[in-house]
Design a protein around this motif. Structure first.
Motif, PDB file in Angstrom:
ATOM      1  N   ALA A 101       1.477  -5.436   2.246  1.00 13.74           N
ATOM      2  CA  ALA A 101       0.951  -5.346   2.980  1.00 13.74           C
ATOM      3  C   ALA A 101       0.572  -4.086   3.818  1.00 13.74           C
ATOM      4  N   SER A 102       0.210  -2.906   1.798  1.00 14.08           N
ATOM      5  CA  SER A 102      -0.081  -1.802   2.285  1.00 14.08           C
ATOM      6  C   SER A 102      -0.239  -1.601   1.097  1.00 14.08           C
ATOM      7  N   LYS A 103      -1.753  -1.379   0.676  1.00 13.48           N
ATOM      8  CA  LYS A 103      -2.543  -1.338  -0.644  1.00 13.48           C
ATOM      9  C   LYS A 103      -1.971   0.443  -1.705  1.00 13.48           C
ATOM     10  N   ALA A 104      -1.617   1.004  -0.846  1.00 11.21           N
ATOM     11  CA  ALA A 104      -0.867   2.161  -0.905  1.00 11.21           C
ATOM     12  C   ALA A 104       0.146   2.295  -1.800  1.00 11.21           C
ATOM     13  N   PHE A 105       0.868   1.591  -0.967  1.00  6.04           N
ATOM     14  CA  PHE A 105       2.281   1.409  -1.545  1.00  6.04           C
ATOM     15  C   PHE A 105       2.634   0.507  -3.139  1.00  6.04           C
ATOM     16  N   THR A 106       2.043  -0.853  -3.023  1.00  8.58           N
ATOM     17  CA  THR A 106       1.310  -1.201  -4.345  1.00  8.58           C
ATOM     18  C   THR A 106       1.736  -0.654  -5.408  1.00  8.58           C
TER      19      THR A 106
END
Ligand code: AMP
Ligand code: GLY
Length: 421
Positions: A101-106
């Motif tokens: 759901a979040s590319k930055a989180f990944t």
């Protein structure tokens, strides 16, 4: 076991088909399902992103095990709610679903786990993002941070394209998903998908696949959700798979556990492989669609045991028996897809097709009306076959495609071309 599968696409038809082959399944309900699923299982109308509605349904129907197909219910916390009620569920909690759901989180998790991936930076401000593009140059990849139904990624060949993409995303084209943007180094190599079951502690590879994202033959034209797939992926050799487990999957799972959000379910590891070295393109927190269709075709009844073991924390004792086989799925889509397309055209010729352990037409976007099957989606049918070789699987799949009479649809003739070459 009473089992509920959430979702209504080709992926869920394949999951239902494999689940029904396992004698441990007493009763199967799929919500919302589709015309193809309705031919093999009970379907129920249910808002699958509504946590309370799903929890009540599970209680009323005495469901023992829930398999979540798509990402939206996971991102909405449906798995959390079911686990709170003591229901066994296949799919991660909301916090762990951030891996999709979040590319930055990944990217943050990858950095903490030292997992190889493209260099990156995150922006909430258009001017700063544009300055970064000017500094790095093209090609460069611009991504809306949040869920954008597979459309929030622009691989920009020129700086101008990257700047346009930034204007689009910060201009609100992707709503909240584009309020934050991730800009990445452009990676070269061959893409493949690796599916890994996770139970919070242990991880078990569940197969490899490659899909064709572009709409046109020769992998040209706009991106789609996938126009066809095959398994196994030749580029994902045993050695690459072992490196992916050691360098990406296990460190990331350890980092998720360290954060107090262990990952349970299937991790879709999208890879770019160059000279035998895997780098992460993206994670998804669910099976790929249509990659799931070829994986299920190869696993059959074992799939349910494996998913159940993942949900139940028993992966350490689980083994998958791989046959030396190959599977291919060819997507039939409505004319116009991935742009706008008409709904309601009739598909004929499905009844006379074989449906067995080597030949299956999974429905992705259909509805039954009178005795007729009507197309209701962009991607409509997944014509899937298994064989001793990929050539054999392709021959079977296209033989079925050629018997389907659907003037309103189209398909690619060259699925698997890289592997068949
Ligand atoms: P995603 O939605 O993250 O899978 O991105 C969609 C597609 O864009 C991928 O399947 C790749 O083909 C391409 N892509 C994404 N990120 C990169 C990257 N950093 N370098 C090259 N291609 C990429
Ligand atoms: N076929 C690509 C995906 O499911 O995301």
């Amino acid at each position: 076991m009473n089992i509920l599968i959430l979702g209504g696409g080709g992926r869920e038809h394949a999951l239902a088909w494999a689940t029904l082959q396992n004698p441990k399944c007493d009763r199967l309900i799929v919500a919302p399902g589709n015309a193809g699923i309705a031919a093999i299982a009970e379907c129920a109308a249910l808002d699958i992103e509504d946590r309370s509605a799903v929890a009540s349904f599970v209680e009323e129907e005495s469901i023992d095990f829930v398999i979540v197909g798509p990402e939206a219910p996971l991102a909405a916390g449906v798995a959390d709610r079911l686990r709170e009620s003591g229901i066994l569920v296949f799919g991660p909690n909301q916090a762990a679903a951030q891996l999709e759901a979040s590319k930055a989180f990944t990217k943050e998790v990858c950095d903490a786990a030292k997992a190889p991936t493209a260099a990156w930076a995150r922006f909430t401000d258009a001017a700063a993002a544009k300055a970064y593009v000017a500094e790095k140059g093209a090609p460069i990849v611009v991504k809306a941070d949040g869920l954008a139904a597979g459309k929030g990624v622009v691989v920009a060949e020129t700086e101008a394209q990257a700047l346009d993409a930034l204007d689009d995303m910060f201009g609100g084209s992707f709503g909240a998903a584009g309020a934050e943007v991730v800009i990445e180094e452009f990676m070269t190599g061959e893409e493949a998908s690796f599916f890994v079951l996770c139970d919070g502690e242990d991880a078990l590879p569940m197969g490899t696949a490659q899909d064709h994202k572009r709409v046109g033959e020769g992998d040209t034209g706009p991106n789609t959700g996938g126009m066809g797939a095959y398994s196994p992926a030749p580029v994902l050799t045993d050695d690459v798979a072992a490196r992916t487990m050691d360098e990406i999957v296990r460190p990331v799972l350890a980092e998720m556990e360290r954060r107090g959000t262990p990952y349970q379910g299937v991790l879709y590891v999208g890879l770019m492989i160059e000279n035998g070295a895997p780098r992460l393109v993206e994670f998804n927190v669910r099976f790929g669609d249509p990659e799931c269709q070829v994986i299920m075709m190869r696993l059959g009844a074992q799939a349910l045991d494996a998913m159940h073991a993942a949900a139940d924390g028993r992966l350490a004792e689980m083994r998958i028996n791989w046959a030396d086989d190959h599977a291919m799925t060819v997507v039939m889509a409505a004319d116009g897809y991935p742009g706008s397309y008409e709904k309601g055209s009739e598909i004929k010729g499905l009844d006379s097709l074989r449906a067995d352990s080597k030949n299956m037409v999974f429905h992705a976007g259909t509805t039954a009306k009178g005795g007729a099957v009507l197309a209701t989606g962009g991607r409509v049918l997944n014509v899937t076959a298994r064989g001793d070789t990929l050539t054999d699987a392709a021959t079977r799949a296209y033989a079925m495609v050629d018997q389907i009479d659907w003037p309103g649809g189209f398909f690619r003739r060259d699925i698997g071309w890289r592997a068949l070459k």
